[in-house]
Design a protein around this motif. Structure first.
Motif, PDB file in Angstrom:
ATOM      1  N   ILE A 180       0.851  -1.194   0.097  1.00 11.41           N
ATOM      2  CA  ILE A 180       0.158  -0.004  -0.205  1.00 11.41           C
ATOM      3  C   ILE A 180       0.701   1.218   0.195  1.00 11.41           C
ATOM      4  CG2 ILE A 180      -2.177  -0.894   1.039  1.00 11.41           C
ATOM      5  CD1 ILE A 180       0.223   0.872   3.352  1.00 11.41           C
ATOM      6  N   GLU A 181       2.078   1.280   0.410  1.00 14.06           N
ATOM      7  CA  GLU A 181       2.883   2.249   0.415  1.00 14.06           C
ATOM      8  C   GLU A 181       3.429   2.811  -1.015  1.00 14.06           C
ATOM      9  OE1 GLU A 181       6.201   1.383   3.009  1.00 14.06           O
ATOM     10  OE2 GLU A 181       5.020   2.303   4.875  1.00 14.06           O
ATOM     11  N   ARG A 182       3.496   1.687  -1.801  1.00 15.35           N
ATOM     12  CA  ARG A 182       3.921   2.148  -3.266  1.00 15.35           C
ATOM     13  C   ARG A 182       2.810   2.044  -4.276  1.00 15.35           C
ATOM     14  NH1 ARG A 182       8.024  -1.747  -7.077  1.00 15.35           N
ATOM     15  NH2 ARG A 182       7.796  -0.311  -8.874  1.00 15.35           N
ATOM     16  N   TRP A 183       1.554   1.585  -3.984  1.00 18.28           N
ATOM     17  CA  TRP A 183       0.461   1.769  -4.994  1.00 18.28           C
ATOM     18  C   TRP A 183      -0.738   2.292  -4.353  1.00 18.28           C
ATOM     19  CZ3 TRP A 183       2.867   0.730  -9.128  1.00 18.28           C
ATOM     20  CH2 TRP A 183       4.048  -0.087  -9.209  1.00 18.28           C
ATOM     21  N   GLY A 184      -0.890   3.734  -4.875  1.00 19.27           N
ATOM     22  CA  GLY A 184      -2.153   4.296  -4.779  1.00 19.27           C
ATOM     23  C   GLY A 184      -2.727   4.389  -6.075  1.00 19.27           C
ATOM     24  N   GLN A 185      -3.194   5.570  -6.353  1.00 19.29           N
ATOM     25  CA  GLN A 185      -3.729   5.758  -7.633  1.00 19.29           C
ATOM     26  C   GLN A 185      -2.827   5.338  -8.709  1.00 19.29           C
ATOM     27  OE1 GLN A 185      -7.005   6.088  -7.807  1.00 19.29           O
ATOM     28  NE2 GLN A 185      -7.044   6.306  -5.497  1.00 19.29           N
ATOM     29  N   GLU A 186      -1.672   5.581  -8.878  1.00 17.17           N
ATOM     30  CA  GLU A 186      -0.775   5.289  -9.898  1.00 17.17           C
ATOM     31  C   GLU A 186      -0.384   3.851  -9.720  1.00 17.17           C
ATOM     32  OE1 GLU A 186       0.182   7.661 -11.990  1.00 17.17           O
ATOM     33  OE2 GLU A 186      -1.197   9.044 -10.954  1.00 17.17           O
ATOM     34  N   ARG A 187      -1.237   3.023 -10.369  1.00 15.91           N
ATOM     35  CA  ARG A 187      -1.236   1.572 -10.575  1.00 15.91           C
ATOM     36  C   ARG A 187      -1.855   1.145 -12.030  1.00 15.91           C
ATOM     37  NH1 ARG A 187      -5.086   2.326  -6.957  1.00 15.91           N
ATOM     38  NH2 ARG A 187      -6.799   0.894  -7.284  1.00 15.91           N
ATOM     39  N   PRO A 188      -1.735  -0.066 -12.543  1.00 14.44           N
ATOM     40  CA  PRO A 188      -2.206  -0.717 -13.511  1.00 14.44           C
ATOM     41  C   PRO A 188      -3.600  -0.618 -13.322  1.00 14.44           C
ATOM     42  CG  PRO A 188      -0.282  -1.905 -13.206  1.00 14.44           C
ATOM     43  CD  PRO A 188      -0.499  -1.013 -12.037  1.00 14.44           C
ATOM     44  N   ASN A 189      -4.485  -0.316 -14.260  1.00 13.01           N
ATOM     45  CA  ASN A 189      -5.978  -0.346 -13.990  1.00 13.01           C
ATOM     46  C   ASN A 189      -6.501  -1.879 -13.763  1.00 13.01           C
ATOM     47  OD1 ASN A 189      -6.565   2.523 -14.253  1.00 13.01           O
ATOM     48  ND2 ASN A 189      -6.626   2.018 -16.747  1.00 13.01           N
ATOM     49  N   CYS A 190      -5.821  -2.693 -14.012  1.00 16.67           N
ATOM     50  CA  CYS A 190      -6.164  -4.051 -13.705  1.00 16.67           C
ATOM     51  C   CYS A 190      -6.206  -4.423 -12.364  1.00 16.67           C
ATOM     52  CB  CYS A 190      -5.609  -5.188 -14.726  1.00 16.67           C
ATOM     53  SG  CYS A 190      -4.005  -5.217 -14.502  1.00 16.67           S
ATOM     54  N   CYS A 191      -5.440  -3.561 -11.755  1.00 16.05           N
ATOM     55  CA  CYS A 191      -4.971  -4.015 -10.249  1.00 16.05           C
ATOM     56  C   CYS A 191      -5.737  -3.124  -9.120  1.00 16.05           C
ATOM     57  CB  CYS A 191      -3.540  -3.924 -10.065  1.00 16.05           C
ATOM     58  SG  CYS A 191      -2.590  -5.038 -10.975  1.00 16.05           S
ATOM     59  N   ASP A 192      -5.982  -3.915  -8.029  1.00 15.07           N
ATOM     60  CA  ASP A 192      -6.678  -2.843  -6.816  1.00 15.07           C
ATOM     61  C   ASP A 192      -5.634  -3.102  -5.979  1.00 15.07           C
ATOM     62  OD1 ASP A 192      -9.302  -2.189  -7.955  1.00 15.07           O
ATOM     63  OD2 ASP A 192      -9.699  -4.569  -7.373  1.00 15.07           O
ATOM     64  N   VAL A 193      -5.523  -2.353  -5.019  1.00 13.03           N
ATOM     65  CA  VAL A 193      -4.892  -2.434  -3.761  1.00 13.03           C
ATOM     66  C   VAL A 193      -5.672  -2.776  -2.513  1.00 13.03           C
ATOM     67  CG1 VAL A 193      -3.276  -0.775  -2.020  1.00 13.03           C
ATOM     68  CG2 VAL A 193      -3.253  -0.685  -4.649  1.00 13.03           C
ATOM     69  N   VAL A 194      -5.167  -3.456  -1.506  1.00 16.08           N
ATOM     70  CA  VAL A 194      -5.867  -3.993  -0.313  1.00 16.08           C
ATOM     71  C   VAL A 194      -6.325  -2.508   0.366  1.00 16.08           C
ATOM     72  CG1 VAL A 194      -4.956  -6.093  -0.136  1.00 16.08           C
ATOM     73  CG2 VAL A 194      -4.211  -4.416   1.235  1.00 16.08           C
TER      74      VAL A 194
END
Length: 175
Positions: free
Chosen positions: A101-115
């Motif tokens: 969660i520290e690395r992936w906020g809104q800037e991530r591939p659209n196919c991925c969510d974040v816990v």
């Protein structure tokens, strides 16, 4: 008698920063991206392929590999969850939610969510209990409307360790 000195390891302080996230009940998975851009899928214990898959995760990685390359080189762990996996969460599809969660906020591939992050701050058992109570009362943040979430994960930053707090007791010896 050994001739080498062995120092006692440093012990992290308990009341330091932690992040509490929803524990999603699916199957552990990872997208592995090589420095050369090659992509592999893995489950908790092994590399998987579309021919020898784990709930369709390797096929999903193959189908989304162009978009997943944006994750960059490394091993990107997450939970593969949804339709047909564990609690199912009332979903008609499967999802991949990244753990970092520290690395992936809104800037991530659209196919991925974040816990979903439930709390971030100083570790305290009251905050853990508050997050558990909130999930029990309001239901899943990962799948709004689903009223049987699994529990929470606590990442202790100083110790660099995860701890899980599920609602239900787990079998002894289970990871």
């Amino acid at each position: 008698m050994s001739g080498e000195f062995t120092a006692f390891p440093k012990i992290p302080r308990l009341f330091r920063d932690c992040t509490i996230t929803e524990k999603i009940d699916g199957t552990n998975a990872a997208v592995v991206i090589g420095d050369d851009g090659s992509i592999r899928a893995q489950s908790r214990k092994r590399f998987i392929t579309p021919e020898d898959d784990n709930y369709g995760f390797a096929a999903w990685v193959r189908d989304n590999e162009d978009e997943l390359r944006a994750l960059g080189p490394g091993v990107h762990f997450g939970e593969w969850w949804g339709q047909g996996i564990q609690r199912r969460y009332g979903l008609n599809e499967k999802r991949f939610s990244l753990f970092n969660i520290e690395r992936w906020g809104q800037e991530r591939p659209n196919c991925c969510d974040v816990v979903p992050v439930l709390y971030s701050g100083t570790f305290d058992l009251h905050h853990v209990q508050w997050c558990l109570d909130d999930l029990k009362f309001k239901g899943s943040c990962a799948a709004p409307g689903f009223m049987d979430p699994e529990g929470v994960m606590i990442y202790h930053h100083a110790a660099r360790l995860y701890f899980k707090a599920p609602f239900r007791d787990e079998a002894k010896g289970a990871a």
